[in-house]
Design an enzyme around this catalytic site. Structure first.
Site, PDB file in Angstrom:
ATOM      1  N   GLU A  28      -0.484  79.752  70.526  1.00 32.72           N
ATOM      2  CA  GLU A  28      -1.916  79.491  70.312  1.00 32.72           C
ATOM      3  C   GLU A  28      -2.345  78.263  71.110  1.00 32.72           C
ATOM      4  O   GLU A  28      -1.658  77.234  71.079  1.00 32.72           O
ATOM      5  CB  GLU A  28      -2.146  79.271  68.811  1.00 32.72           C
ATOM      6  CG  GLU A  28      -3.446  79.844  68.314  1.00 32.72           C
ATOM      7  CD  GLU A  28      -3.488  81.365  68.397  1.00 32.72           C
ATOM      8  OE1 GLU A  28      -4.017  81.886  69.403  1.00 32.72           O
ATOM      9  OE2 GLU A  28      -3.011  82.017  67.460  1.00 32.72           O
ATOM     10  N   HIS A  29      -3.461  78.399  71.787  1.00 32.24           N
ATOM     11  CA  HIS A  29      -3.999  77.328  72.644  1.00 32.24           C
ATOM     12  C   HIS A  29      -3.025  76.968  73.773  1.00 32.24           C
ATOM     13  O   HIS A  29      -2.974  75.825  74.226  1.00 32.24           O
ATOM     14  CB  HIS A  29      -4.362  76.080  71.826  1.00 32.24           C
ATOM     15  CG  HIS A  29      -5.537  76.321  70.917  1.00 32.24           C
ATOM     16  ND1 HIS A  29      -6.840  76.275  71.363  1.00 32.24           N
ATOM     17  CD2 HIS A  29      -5.606  76.671  69.605  1.00 32.24           C
ATOM     18  CE1 HIS A  29      -7.657  76.549  70.354  1.00 32.24           C
ATOM     19  NE2 HIS A  29      -6.927  76.806  69.276  1.00 32.24           N
ATOM     20  N   ASP A  31      -2.734  79.375  76.442  1.00 36.44           N
ATOM     21  CA  ASP A  31      -3.075  80.165  77.648  1.00 36.44           C
ATOM     22  C   ASP A  31      -3.877  79.361  78.666  1.00 36.44           C
ATOM     23  O   ASP A  31      -3.671  79.512  79.868  1.00 36.44           O
ATOM     24  CB  ASP A  31      -3.758  81.501  77.292  1.00 36.44           C
ATOM     25  CG  ASP A  31      -5.075  81.375  76.549  1.00 36.44           C
ATOM     26  OD1 ASP A  31      -5.447  80.251  76.125  1.00 36.44           O
ATOM     27  OD2 ASP A  31      -5.742  82.413  76.382  1.00 36.44           O
ATOM     28  N   GLY A 115     -11.306  85.859  64.866  1.00 33.72           N
ATOM     29  CA  GLY A 115     -10.138  85.533  65.692  1.00 33.72           C
ATOM     30  C   GLY A 115      -9.330  86.751  66.108  1.00 33.72           C
ATOM     31  O   GLY A 115      -8.171  86.628  66.491  1.00 33.72           O
ATOM     32  N   LEU A 116      -9.927  87.942  66.040  1.00 36.40           N
ATOM     33  CA  LEU A 116      -9.214  89.151  66.458  1.00 36.40           C
ATOM     34  C   LEU A 116      -9.779  89.718  67.771  1.00 36.40           C
ATOM     35  O   LEU A 116      -9.594  90.887  68.100  1.00 36.40           O
ATOM     36  CB  LEU A 116      -9.241  90.218  65.352  1.00 36.40           C
ATOM     37  CG  LEU A 116      -8.540  89.819  64.049  1.00 36.40           C
ATOM     38  CD1 LEU A 116      -8.519  90.976  63.059  1.00 36.40           C
ATOM     39  CD2 LEU A 116      -7.099  89.355  64.313  1.00 36.40           C
ATOM     40  N   SER A 117     -10.499  88.875  68.500  1.00 33.84           N
ATOM     41  CA  SER A 117     -10.955  89.200  69.865  1.00 33.84           C
ATOM     42  C   SER A 117     -11.902  90.384  69.959  1.00 33.84           C
ATOM     43  O   SER A 117     -11.743  91.246  70.830  1.00 33.84           O
ATOM     44  CB  SER A 117      -9.750  89.462  70.775  1.00 33.84           C
ATOM     45  OG  SER A 117      -9.039  88.296  70.960  1.00 33.84           O
ATOM     46  N   SER A 119     -14.780  90.098  71.054  1.00 32.78           N
ATOM     47  CA  SER A 119     -15.503  89.954  72.328  1.00 32.78           C
ATOM     48  C   SER A 119     -14.679  90.480  73.489  1.00 32.78           C
ATOM     49  O   SER A 119     -15.213  91.166  74.367  1.00 32.78           O
ATOM     50  CB  SER A 119     -15.939  88.504  72.551  1.00 32.78           C
ATOM     51  OG  SER A 119     -14.833  87.650  72.578  1.00 32.78           O
ATOM     52  N   GLU A 151     -16.675  86.283  79.951  1.00 31.40           N
ATOM     53  CA  GLU A 151     -16.722  85.404  78.760  1.00 31.40           C
ATOM     54  C   GLU A 151     -17.030  83.956  79.166  1.00 31.40           C
ATOM     55  O   GLU A 151     -17.838  83.270  78.539  1.00 31.40           O
ATOM     56  CB  GLU A 151     -15.369  85.485  78.037  1.00 31.40           C
ATOM     57  CG  GLU A 151     -15.290  84.632  76.818  1.00 31.40           C
ATOM     58  CD  GLU A 151     -15.110  85.430  75.544  1.00 31.40           C
ATOM     59  OE1 GLU A 151     -14.898  86.650  75.596  1.00 31.40           O
ATOM     60  OE2 GLU A 151     -15.195  84.803  74.479  1.00 31.40           O
ATOM     61  N   ASP A 163      -6.705  86.981  75.492  1.00 29.88           N
ATOM     62  CA  ASP A 163      -7.357  88.036  74.721  1.00 29.88           C
ATOM     63  C   ASP A 163      -7.658  89.253  75.589  1.00 29.88           C
ATOM     64  O   ASP A 163      -7.470  90.398  75.180  1.00 29.88           O
ATOM     65  CB  ASP A 163      -8.675  87.527  74.119  1.00 29.88           C
ATOM     66  CG  ASP A 163      -8.465  86.292  73.272  1.00 29.88           C
ATOM     67  OD1 ASP A 163      -7.300  85.998  72.945  1.00 29.88           O
ATOM     68  OD2 ASP A 163      -9.452  85.625  72.951  1.00 29.88           O
TER      69      ASP A 163
HETATM   70  C1  GLA Z   1      -9.374  82.188  71.865  1.00 27.33           C
HETATM   71  C2  GLA Z   1      -9.414  82.284  73.393  1.00 27.33           C
HETATM   72  C3  GLA Z   1      -8.010  82.504  73.958  1.00 27.33           C
HETATM   73  C4  GLA Z   1      -7.006  81.508  73.399  1.00 27.33           C
HETATM   74  C5  GLA Z   1      -7.127  81.400  71.878  1.00 27.33           C
HETATM   75  C6  GLA Z   1      -6.297  80.290  71.301  1.00 27.33           C
HETATM   76  O1  GLA Z   1      -9.014  83.419  71.327  1.00 27.33           O
HETATM   77  O2  GLA Z   1     -10.263  83.314  73.815  1.00 27.33           O
HETATM   78  O3  GLA Z   1      -8.061  82.457  75.374  1.00 27.33           O
HETATM   79  O4  GLA Z   1      -7.144  80.270  74.016  1.00 27.33           O
HETATM   80  O5  GLA Z   1      -8.466  81.193  71.458  1.00 27.33           O
HETATM   81  O6  GLA Z   1      -4.946  80.559  71.491  1.00 27.33           O
END
Ligand code: GLA
Length: 361
Positions: A28-29, A31, A115-117, A119, A151, A163
């Protein structure tokens, strides 16, 4: 989907495509620091259908939001959800073929804002649909890269590529180990007998956009002070001692999180994988400071279950969902017990993965 499109526009679509949301298991955090991530696709999908309308405007209908928007490529839509689609249309237009005015329909069962993307799923499904309609020469990595640009440039979040790569390339049965610098990747099976459980904390991610961009700047500052291109290039934790306390903690999260991803794909046991998830949560809470008391509580309740190997917040944080690795045969009981305890403590959670409602066709 065809029926939904027809109900909105009175004709059949000329192209349709879908793309899934994702849950990140570890990494997490990392990328936007050129690091490692380990997401897996979820079964919930976003579906996009399109048809040339022969007019002068684009029409966009988002079924779940119950919103209809009209715009041109010169005049972006004001509605936030439409900016993702608009960004994809603009970027697809740069690929050679001009994009003619379209009727566009979006339907999705990807949970939004947790937080499940959702977008990324919208961006990837939109670009896949445009690829089909306009015969664009884009492979799945190029789709993910354009989706990420949509994005950043049009929705204002300086996100990494996780994501969009997950939505474009991951499956639901194996996790995607991705090196976000080289984009090298491979699929990794979940440990034997384990499955993914995702619970929503019910806490809105109010600070997500500003807090996210701030964390990213802090990482860039730390990399600059250390004289490296990105935190990925720091291989010894001791080098972080040169940083002021706040930046040192941010950078320590990134370095230790990268190590956890690499350890998890080699560990083979659900117990060890789970311990790495627990450690990830502690690091996100204490060093990266993107957790909240409600997320901490939900994670603790999950971790206290015998059938749970490990649990952590997932996604950017500041609210939203938590992910747990759980004994496959205990998923249902764990979810019920934890949600009950969470409710007794004043929270209002719900199960997101596996989805409780069977998917529509
Ligand atoms: C969001 C961002 C990702 C990533 C996460 C944290 O989902 O879109 O690129 O940085 O937060 O891991």
């Amino acid at each position: 989907m065809t029926g939904d499109f027809e109900a909105s526009y009175g004709a059949a679509p000329q192209a349709s495509a879908q793309a899934p949301g994702r849950v990140n298991l570890l990494g997490e955090h990392t990328d936007y620091n050129d690091g490692y991530v380990l997401p897996i696709a979820i079964t919930q999908q976003t579906r996009v259908a399109m048809r040339r309308n022969g007019g002068s405007h684009f029409a966009l209908h988002a079924q779940e939001l119950d919103q209809a928007v009209r715009f041109t490529l010169e005049q972006p839509p004001a509605e936030h959800f439409a900016s993702y689609v608009y960004g994809c249309l603009k970027l697809a237009g740069e690929q050679g073929a001009p994009v003619p005015p379209l009727d566009i329909h979006v339907a999705s069962d990807v949970p939004m804002g947790v937080g499940l993307s959702s977008s990324a799923a919208l961006e990837v499904a939109t670009l896949r649909c445009l690829r089909q309609l306009l015969d664009l020469q884009l492979d799945d990595v190029a789709i993910a890269q354009l989706a990420q640009r949509a994005e950043i440039e049009f929705a204002g979040v300086r996100c990494g590529i996780m994501d969009q790569m997950a939505s474009s390339l991951a499956g639901t049965d194996k996790a995607l180990l991705l090196d976000t610098r080289s984009l090298e990747r491979r699929l990794v099976a979940l440990p034997e007998g384990s499955a993914v459980l995702v619970l929503d904390s019910g806490i809105a991610r109010s600070l997500a956009a500003s807090g996210y961009n701030e964390r990213r700047s802090q990482c860039e500052q730390a990399a600059q002070l250390l004289g490296v291109k990105s935190l990925r290039d720091v291989d010894d934790l001791r080098r972080l001692d040169a940083l002021p306390d706040l930046l040192r903690r941010r950078a320590r999260h990134v370095l230790t999180e990268n190590s956890r991803v690499l350890a998890a794909v080699d560990c083979g046991s659900a117990q060890d994988f789970g311990l790495l998830m627990d450690a990830s949560h502690a690091s996100l809470r204490d060093d990266y400071e993107v957790s909240t008391p409600g997320l901490d509580l939900l994670v603790e309740l999950l971790q206290a279950q015998d059938a749970v190997f490990g649990a952590r917040l997932t996604g950017a944080g500041f609210g939203g969902a938590c992910v747990a690795l759980c004994q496959t045969d205990a998923l249902r009981d764990v979810a019920a017990a934890v949600l009950h305890e969470y409710r007794q403590a004043g929270g209002e959670g719900r199960q997101l993965v596996p989805p409780l409602v069977a998917l529509g066709g």
